[in-house]
Design an enzyme around this catalytic site. Structure first.
Site, PDB file in Angstrom:
ATOM      1  N   ILE A   1      22.738  -2.074  12.037  1.00  0.00           N
ATOM      2  CA  ILE A   1      23.488  -2.515  13.223  1.00  0.00           C
ATOM      3  C   ILE A   1      22.502  -3.160  14.193  1.00  0.00           C
ATOM      4  O   ILE A   1      21.571  -2.502  14.632  1.00  0.00           O
ATOM      5  CB  ILE A   1      24.179  -1.341  13.941  1.00  0.00           C
TER       6      ILE A   1
ATOM      7  N   LYS B   1      16.298   7.979  18.445  1.00  0.00           N
ATOM      8  CA  LYS B   1      16.972   6.677  18.530  1.00  0.00           C
ATOM      9  C   LYS B   1      17.499   6.437  19.941  1.00  0.00           C
ATOM     10  O   LYS B   1      17.435   5.317  20.463  1.00  0.00           O
ATOM     11  CB  LYS B   1      18.112   6.623  17.511  1.00  0.00           C
TER      12      LYS B   1
ATOM     13  N   ALA C   1       0.835  -1.196   0.000  1.00  0.00           N
ATOM     14  CA  ALA C   1       0.000   0.000   0.000  1.00  0.00           C
ATOM     15  C   ALA C   1       0.867   1.242   0.000  1.00  0.00           C
ATOM     16  O   ALA C   1       1.847   1.327   0.743  1.00  0.00           O
ATOM     17  CB  ALA C   1      -0.912   0.005   1.234  1.00  0.00           C
TER      18      ALA C   1
ATOM     19  N   GLU D   1      13.827  -3.266  15.315  1.00  0.00           N
ATOM     20  CA  GLU D   1      15.290  -3.211  15.161  1.00  0.00           C
ATOM     21  C   GLU D   1      15.725  -2.153  14.155  1.00  0.00           C
ATOM     22  O   GLU D   1      16.731  -1.473  14.353  1.00  0.00           O
ATOM     23  CB  GLU D   1      15.808  -4.582  14.729  1.00  0.00           C
TER      24      GLU D   1
END
Lengths: 434, 434
Positions: free
Chosen positions: B142, B211, B48, B135
Site C-alpha cells: 500500500i 509502522k 549478500a 515505503e
C-alpha cells in the site's frame, strides 16, 4: 521555475469558481507552513476569471493581480506556474498550451480536456521541459494517479477499476436506502449539490469515462481514447432492481473498469454492475469514490475517499503545485503519462460475466419459455428466475440470472428479446461482479 | 547515482530471505521493461546473505556477485544503491550507515530499525545527498508513505489510523467467523504462515507500533518515538467478546491510531477497538491492511491492500528503487521524513471514548451494584448491561457499555474493579469507535 534559488514560485490561477476559490484560500492558508516546514516558497501572483470584480477577494493579499483577461495570465512572464480550473475544452486547451509554450508548468483538474487532449499536452510539456500536474482530475483528493505513476512501477497492473462518479454513487445508494425512483432521487441530488442542473455527463457515464481514460493510460501505458470506452448510464434502474439485487446479496454500483486481457486487449467500460453486499465497494456510499488496483505481484489495493468538491480537489491541486515547485522545472518528473503504446480495446466476445436480466412485462403465458428459447439459441444458460410477489399483472417485474456469457452472445439475444411484444419497459442487463 | 548517463544503477541486495528472493526475481523480470518503457536502467550487482551458497540462483544472471560478507556490499564502490532486507536492528543499522556514508542510496523495508533509528538515518542520507526509501516498511504494497509524503502536502493531516498488522487481523476475523478461542486460531495462523513461530511482536502490538511511528512522523512531522505509543495486545479477547460485539453491531479490529488533538498533543496507540460492522474497516478481513487518513480539507481517505508477503513488499521496494534511480542522487527527493518537531504524546485524560467492558465472574448477588458504584465514583456512566444466556454460573460473562469517558478515569476505576474477588479472568476494556 526557481529550482535553485529561494525566490517564490509565482502561481497564476485561471478559473475562480468553487474549486478555484477553495484552492486560493488553501494556498493562502498553507503558504507560511510550506515555506517554513517544507522549504517551498509559493506566491499567488494573479487570478483570472470572467466578472472578476464581483469575486475579488482582498483576503488573498495585495500583490495579486485580478483580471478578466485569461490569456494574459497564461503568457505573463511574471508567472512561473499556471493552475487551470476552468473546466471544459476551450478556452482551457488554448490557455494551457500558451502557458506550456511560454515555459510555465501547469496544474489542472480538467478531466474532460485531459481525456481528449492529454497525450498532446503531455508531449508539449515534455518538449518544453516543464511539469504538467493532473492528480486532481481523477477522484478528487484520492492520490491515485500519483500511486499509479510512482508506486506501481515495480509491478504490472492487470486491472484498475472503481467508483469514479460521486453523483451516480449518491443516486444509487440513495435509491437503495429509500426505495424511491430515479427521477426523485436525481432531483434531491440536484437540491443537495451532488448533481448538476444538466446531469447527463454524470449519469450517462461520460464523466467516469474521462477519468477512466486517464487512469488506464497511467496504469497500462496505452493511448486510451475516450471513445474506446463503452458507456452505459444509470438512468434505467428501477426500484425493483434494488429489491432483486438485495435478494441476491448484491448491490448496484456504477463501475469504471479497465482490465488487461490475456489477448493484450484492454477491456474498457463504464456501466452499472451488481457487486457483492460484503465487498468493500458496497461500503463506498454516498458521494464517495473508490479505486481498486490489481497487479501481477500485489493487490487488490483499494483507495477510497471523497471524489469531488472544492476541498479535496484543491488539496490535490496544491500537492501537484508543491511537487513541481520542489523539483524545479528541468528536473520536474513527468506528472502525467509517458510515451504511450497504442490501445486495442477488447471485443464484445471478450467480456464474459454472469448477468442479471430484469424484465417488466404484461403478464401472459409462455413468457419464460420464449425468453429461455432465445437465450438458449445464443448459448446463454439461465441460472435462476426470481419473481417477487406483485399485484399489477399489467407491469410485472421479474429477474433471470445467467451463467457466465459473453457480452456479444448476450447482445445478440437481447436484440431478439427486445422485439417481443410483452415488454412494458426495455429489459435491463447488468453484469454481476464478485 | 548516474543521473545524467545511461549507465545502469547497480543494485546491491543484502538479505536473501522470502522478501529478498521475491525482490531479486521481480527485478530480473522487470528490468527490460523498466529500461525500454521508463528509461530506467537497473542491474543486480551483488547479493549478500549468510549461507549464500545454498541460496545462489543462477537465473538472476552471470554478473551477480554472491557473498556472505554483508559489509562488502554496503561499501562496494561498484554498487550505487543498497537494498537492505535483513530486518532487525543490527547488523542492518551498521550496514545502512556504511552504505549511506559511502554515497549510496538505500532502500529498506526494516520497520523496526526505522521506528527506532529512522530519524538519524534520514539525517545522514540528507547530509550525504542520497536517497533513503522506506515505503515497503509500512503496509507492504500500500503506497501510503508516498501518499503522505507527496499527496497530502496541500492539506494538514489530523489523523492517520489503520489496521497495520495482518497477523492480528487474520486472528480477529477468524475468531469472529469460527467462534474459536485465541490459542487455536493462533496455531492455525502459524500453520498457514500468517503468524511467526514467536508471535509476540505481532499480537502484542509492537509490530503495528513500529509502522505507526513511521506513519505519524510523515503525517505530522513530529519526532514520534516508539515508546510514546501505548500498546495493548489482542491476546485477551475471548470468544464471548465476538458474540457481544455482534449484538452491538460492532466487530473487533486492532487499530493503530495517531490523532492530533486540539492541545497539539498526539494521541498514539495500538489496541483493539470495536468498530461498526458497517464501516469500511470492518470489511478489511484476513491478512489485509488498511490505512485511513483524515485531513483538515480532505478525507477520510482509505487505502487498503495486502500488508505483507514477498510479492507486495518486493513491489514497494522496487518502486522506491525506481524513484531514486530516476531522480539521481543529488536531486533525489527525500523519501523519508524531513526535519521533525518534538512530539508530545497525549495524556490519558485526553483519550475520551465510549467503552465496552467485559467481565467473567463467579456469579453472586450484588456484582452489578459493586461495579456500578466504582464506575460512578470515577465519573463513568453505564449506558447498558448485556448478558447472554449462559449455563456456567462459575464463569459467567457479561458486558457493560460506558458513555464517553476518559482513559484516565476508566483506568482508575479498573484498578479498583480488579481488586474485587469475583473475577474469573481480568476484565477487558475496549474503546468503541464509529
Amino acid at each position: 521555475m526557481k529550482s535553485d534559488s529561494r525566490a517564490a514560485v509565482r502561481v497564476g490561477l485561471i478559473g475562480f469558481g468553487t474549486v478555484g476559490q477553495a484552492f486560493a484560500r488553501l494556498l493562502a492558508r498553507e503558504t507560511p507552513d510550506l515555506q517554513s516546514r517544507r522549504g517551498v516558497a509559493l506566491s499567488l501572483a494573479a487570478v483570472a476569471n470572467r466578472s472578476i470584480d464581483r469575486k475579488r477577494d482582498r483576503g488573498l493579499g495585495e500583490g495579486v493581480r485580478w483580471t478578466e483577461d485569461l490569456a494574459s495570465v497564461a503568457t505573463d512572464p511574471g508567472i512561473d506556474l499556471v493552475v487551470e480550473l476552468l473546466g471544459g475544452i476551450e478556452p482551457a486547451n488554448g490557455l494551457i498550451r500558451a502557458a506550456l509554450n511560454t515555459g510555465k508548468s501547469v496544474v489542472t483538474a480538467n478531466k474532460m480536456l485531459l481525456a481528449r487532449h492529454g497525450t498532446e499536452l503531455q508531449a508539449l510539456a515534455r518538449e518544453k521541459g516543464v511539469g504538467l500536474g493532473i492528480e486532481a482530475a481523477v477522484a478528487g483528493g484520492i492520490p491515485i494517479l500519483r500511486a499509479l505513476r510512482s508506486s506501481f512501477t515495480g509491478d504490472r497492473v492487470t486491472a484498475v477499476s472503481g467508483i469514479l462518479n460521486g453523483t451516480c454513487n449518491f443516486i444509487l445508494t440513495e435509491m437503495e436506502k429509500t426505495g424511491r425512483p430515479y427521477d426523485e432521487v436525481l432531483a434531491e441530488a440536484q437540491r443537495l449539490g451532488y448533481a448538476e442542473a444538466d446531469p447527463a455527463s454524470d449519469v450517462g457515464g461520460d464523466d467516469a469515462a474521462y477519468k477512466l481514460a486517464l487512469l488506464a493510460r497511467l496504469a497500462f501505458g496505452r493511448d486510451v481514447a475516450f471513445d474506446q470506452i463503452t458507456r452505459e448510464g444509470i438512468t434505467r434502474l428501477l426500484p425493483c432492481d434494488f429489491v432483486y439485487a438485495r435478494r441476491l446479496l448484491l448491490t448496484p454500483r456504477q463501475l469504471a473498469v479497465a482490465r488487461l486481457l490475456e489477448s493484450g486487449h484492454l477491456l474498457l467500460s463504464v456501466r452499472t454492475h451488481l457487486v457483492s453486499e460484503t465487498s468493500l465497494l458496497a461500503k463506498v456510499t454516498g458521494p464517495f469514490n473508490a479505486v481498486e488496483v490489481r497487479g501481477e505481484s500485489g493487490g487488490p489495493f483499494i483507495f477510497s475517499g471523497r471524489g469531488a468538491g472544492g476541498g479535496p480537489t484543491a488539496t490535490a491541486v496544491l500537492a501537484d503545485v508543491v511537487e513541481i515547485a520542489r523539483g524545479g522545472a528541468p528536473a520536474a518528473p513527468p506528472l502525467g503519462f509517458g510515451v504511450l503504446e497504442p490501445c486495442v480495446p477488447a471485443t464484445p466476445e471478450e467480456f464474459v460475466s454472469p448477468f442479471y436480466l430484469r424484465f417488466v412485462v404484461r403478464d401472459r403465458s409462455g413468457i419464460i419459455a420464449d425468453l429461455a428459447r432465445i437465450l438458449a439459441d445464443h448459448g446463454a444458460n439461465i441460472e435462476a428466475v426470481f419473481q417477487a410477489p406483485y399485484e399489477d399483472k399489467s407491469a410485472l417485474p421479474f429477474v433471470m440470472t445467467l451463467e457466465p456469457v459473453s457480452g456479444k452472445a448476450l447482445a445478440g439475444a437481447l436484440v431478439e428479446i427486445d422485439s417481443l411484444t410483452f415488454h412494458v419497459v426495455p429489459p435491463l442487463a447488468l453484469p454481476m461482479t464478485e
